[in-house]
Design a protein around this motif. Structure first.
Motif, PDB file in Angstrom:
ATOM      1  N   ARG A  37       0.850  -1.193   0.000  1.00  0.00           N
ATOM      2  CA  ARG A  37       0.000   0.000   0.000  1.00  0.00           C
ATOM      3  C   ARG A  37       0.899   1.262   0.000  1.00  0.00           C
ATOM      4  O   ARG A  37       0.616   2.225  -0.705  1.00  0.00           O
ATOM      5  N   ALA A  38       1.968   1.199   0.800  1.00  0.00           N
ATOM      6  CA  ALA A  38       2.885   2.346   0.865  1.00  0.00           C
ATOM      7  C   ALA A  38       3.499   2.605  -0.512  1.00  0.00           C
ATOM      8  O   ALA A  38       3.550   3.745  -0.970  1.00  0.00           O
ATOM      9  N   VAL A  39       3.923   1.520  -1.188  1.00  0.00           N
ATOM     10  CA  VAL A  39       4.535   1.684  -2.514  1.00  0.00           C
ATOM     11  C   VAL A  39       3.503   2.227  -3.497  1.00  0.00           C
ATOM     12  O   VAL A  39       3.797   3.120  -4.298  1.00  0.00           O
ATOM     13  N   ALA A  40       2.261   1.708  -3.400  1.00  0.00           N
ATOM     14  CA  ALA A  40       1.226   2.164  -4.328  1.00  0.00           C
ATOM     15  C   ALA A  40       0.930   3.653  -4.127  1.00  0.00           C
ATOM     16  O   ALA A  40       0.789   4.401  -5.092  1.00  0.00           O
ATOM     17  N   LEU A  41       0.843   4.078  -2.859  1.00  0.00           N
ATOM     18  CA  LEU A  41       0.493   5.475  -2.592  1.00  0.00           C
ATOM     19  C   LEU A  41       1.655   6.438  -2.852  1.00  0.00           C
ATOM     20  O   LEU A  41       1.470   7.528  -3.379  1.00  0.00           O
ATOM     21  N   LEU A  42       2.842   6.002  -2.449  1.00  0.00           N
ATOM     22  CA  LEU A  42       4.004   6.895  -2.605  1.00  0.00           C
ATOM     23  C   LEU A  42       4.520   6.917  -4.036  1.00  0.00           C
ATOM     24  O   LEU A  42       5.107   7.904  -4.484  1.00  0.00           O
ATOM     25  N   GLY A  43       4.315   5.823  -4.725  1.00  0.00           N
ATOM     26  CA  GLY A  43       4.885   5.678  -6.066  1.00  0.00           C
ATOM     27  C   GLY A  43       6.169   4.868  -5.940  1.00  0.00           C
ATOM     28  O   GLY A  43       6.826   4.891  -4.892  1.00  0.00           O
ATOM     29  N   PHE A  44       6.514   4.172  -7.003  1.00  0.00           N
ATOM     30  CA  PHE A  44       7.656   3.255  -6.998  1.00  0.00           C
ATOM     31  C   PHE A  44       8.961   3.969  -6.642  1.00  0.00           C
ATOM     32  O   PHE A  44       9.650   3.594  -5.691  1.00  0.00           O
ATOM     33  N   LYS A  45       9.255   5.035  -7.378  1.00  0.00           N
ATOM     34  CA  LYS A  45      10.525   5.746  -7.168  1.00  0.00           C
ATOM     35  C   LYS A  45      10.604   6.381  -5.789  1.00  0.00           C
ATOM     36  O   LYS A  45      11.599   6.274  -5.081  1.00  0.00           O
ATOM     37  N   GLN A  46       9.504   7.023  -5.397  1.00  0.00           N
ATOM     38  CA  GLN A  46       9.496   7.721  -4.115  1.00  0.00           C
ATOM     39  C   GLN A  46       9.604   6.756  -2.953  1.00  0.00           C
ATOM     40  O   GLN A  46      10.330   6.997  -1.988  1.00  0.00           O
ATOM     41  N   ALA A  47       8.863   5.632  -3.046  1.00  0.00           N
ATOM     42  CA  ALA A  47       8.927   4.648  -1.960  1.00  0.00           C
ATOM     43  C   ALA A  47      10.338   4.082  -1.884  1.00  0.00           C
ATOM     44  O   ALA A  47      10.884   3.838  -0.802  1.00  0.00           O
ATOM     45  N   GLY A  48      10.937   3.892  -3.066  1.00  0.00           N
ATOM     46  CA  GLY A  48      12.303   3.363  -3.111  1.00  0.00           C
ATOM     47  C   GLY A  48      13.283   4.320  -2.452  1.00  0.00           C
ATOM     48  O   GLY A  48      14.113   3.916  -1.643  1.00  0.00           O
ATOM     49  N   SER A  49      13.171   5.630  -2.759  1.00  0.00           N
ATOM     50  CA  SER A  49      14.105   6.580  -2.135  1.00  0.00           C
ATOM     51  C   SER A  49      13.891   6.646  -0.635  1.00  0.00           C
ATOM     52  O   SER A  49      14.844   6.762   0.133  1.00  0.00           O
ATOM     53  N   LEU A  50      12.620   6.575  -0.236  1.00  0.00           N
ATOM     54  CA  LEU A  50      12.343   6.654   1.197  1.00  0.00           C
ATOM     55  C   LEU A  50      12.943   5.453   1.934  1.00  0.00           C
ATOM     56  O   LEU A  50      13.544   5.587   3.001  1.00  0.00           O
ATOM     57  N   ALA A  51      12.804   4.291   1.304  1.00  0.00           N
ATOM     58  CA  ALA A  51      13.371   3.081   1.911  1.00  0.00           C
ATOM     59  C   ALA A  51      14.892   3.201   1.973  1.00  0.00           C
ATOM     60  O   ALA A  51      15.524   2.880   2.985  1.00  0.00           O
ATOM     61  N   MET A  52      15.480   3.734   0.901  1.00  0.00           N
ATOM     62  CA  MET A  52      16.937   3.900   0.881  1.00  0.00           C
ATOM     63  C   MET A  52      17.397   4.863   1.963  1.00  0.00           C
ATOM     64  O   MET A  52      18.368   4.622   2.669  1.00  0.00           O
ATOM     65  N   GLY A  53      16.665   5.955   2.092  1.00  0.00           N
ATOM     66  CA  GLY A  53      17.022   6.960   3.099  1.00  0.00           C
ATOM     67  C   GLY A  53      16.932   6.393   4.504  1.00  0.00           C
ATOM     68  O   GLY A  53      17.816   6.614   5.342  1.00  0.00           O
TER      69      GLY A  53
END
Ligand SMILES: [Fe+2]
Length: 354
Positions: free
Chosen positions: A145-161
């Motif tokens: 759900r987080a990936v769907a709402l944030l978007g693929f790239k954004q969720a990825g950067s957030l996870a990386m951060g």
């Protein structure tokens, strides 16, 4: 901090000490409306700190167990990295996130799967996605759900951060750098960078959050790798009343920003993060890229509001070019300050260092 607003209630001695501390802190800064607002807040904070924790302002003795620096200037950042350097190792989950992000065939499910394997990361992502950093109307309760709402790239950067923060750990031997201060500086800079990017309508605002969180990795590596050098840098900066950055140029011939850019590039992180770190003290050199400008401004503001590293007593200034690059003025930021402060407090709680 109401009592600080009414000057009558202030202790005159502490008031004078706070005034001269703040004067020095902002001695190299410009005189814009934003700086004046930050200065005012800074006085209140420093005064209260001087009342509650006067020891913090006492000169600290030089730690006895630290070997002096050998004094040999490296030929460049890569030469420095070849010496005995403590470089954080990238956790497996970070490498997997990178792989997913770099693979054009990856789907949102692949990213959610990687995140799901790390319970700490899941907890952090869900709490971040439900925080005031984002304004989703529904509760975010699963990584997909987080990936769907944030978007693929954004969720990825957030996870990386989020995972990147775990790189900054307290070293076993005595540290010059106070790791808790470093965490807070990194998180506050990330939040302010993201909020600046939102005000400036730059899009992909999460990438600025990560850029802000990682911008001082070069400083972390210098300070954790060579404590004798760290002490010398701090002493030189103090002696010449300059920022640490100037002292780095004198002793190393390069600065922590450039070193950070090299490290992040070697890790194959996205180019925007390399630029954010490498250019955060010289945003005018990265004119076509807003990342350096955003992080440069965020770095100044976060140190001005108290999230400094405790290693330099002079803030420096915001390069006017940075505002031009991102296309907003400092005034647009002032009214958002209280809101941003509460987001910072919230994110501290979410990403609390363990
Ligand atoms: Fe820096």
């Amino acid at each position: 901090m109401k009592e600080v607003d009414g000057t009558k209630t202030l202790n005159p001695e502490i008031k004078d000490a706070a005034i001269s501390y703040v004067k020095k802190l902002f001695s190299k800064s410009d005189n814009t409306e934003l700086t004046r607002a930050l200065k005012k807040e800074s006085f209140k904070r420093i005064y209260m700190k001087m009342v509650l924790d006067p020891d913090e302002f006492q000169p600290k003795p030089r730690p006895a167990d630290i070997e002096p620096w050998h004094g040999k200037k490296p030929s460049g950042p890569r030469d420095f990295l070849k010496s005995k350097v403590i470089l954080p190792s990238l956790p497996q989950v970070l490498l997997q996130i990178q792989q997913v992000l770099n693979n054009p065939d990856s789907s949102a499910d692949d990213l959610a799967d990687v995140i799901s394997k790390d319970p700490k990361l899941v907890a952090a992502i869900l709490r971040l996605a439900n925080s005031a950093l984002f304004s989703f109307r529904t509760e975010v309760d699963t990584p997909s759900r987080a990936v769907a709402l944030l978007g693929f790239k954004q969720a990825g950067s957030l996870a990386m951060g989020t995972v990147s923060l775990s790189l900054f750990k307290r070293s076993k031997s005595s540290s010059i750098l106070q790791v808790e201060k470093f965490w807070k500086h990194s998180i506050a800079c990330g939040v302010i960078a993201q909020e600046l990017a939102k005000i400036a309508n730059l899009g992909d605002s999460e990438r600025y959050f990560v850029g802000g969180m990682l911008h001082d990795i070069g400083l972390y590596v210098i300070f954790e790798s060579n404590k004798g050098l760290a002490l010398e840098l701090m002493e030189l900066a103090k002696e010449h009343d300059e920022s640490l950055y100037g002292a780095e140029h004198e002793l190393l011939g390069f600065n922590h920003a450039i070193l950070g850019g090299v490290i992040i590039k070697d890790w194959n992180f996205p180019h925007s993060l390399v630029v954010a770190a490498a250019g955060h003290h010289n945003p005018e050199k990265a004119k076509n890229d807003p990342d350096a400008g955003v992080v440069h401004i965020a770095d100044f503001i976060c140190r001005a509001i108290g999230y400094d590293l405790g290693i330099s007593h002079i803030l420096g200034h915001i390069e006017p070019a940075a505002w031009d690059i991102i296309g907003i003025s400092g005034d647009e930021f002032i009214e958002k300050m209280p809101e941003i402060q509460s987001i910072i407090d919230n994110i501290f709680e979410i990403l609390n260092p363990q």
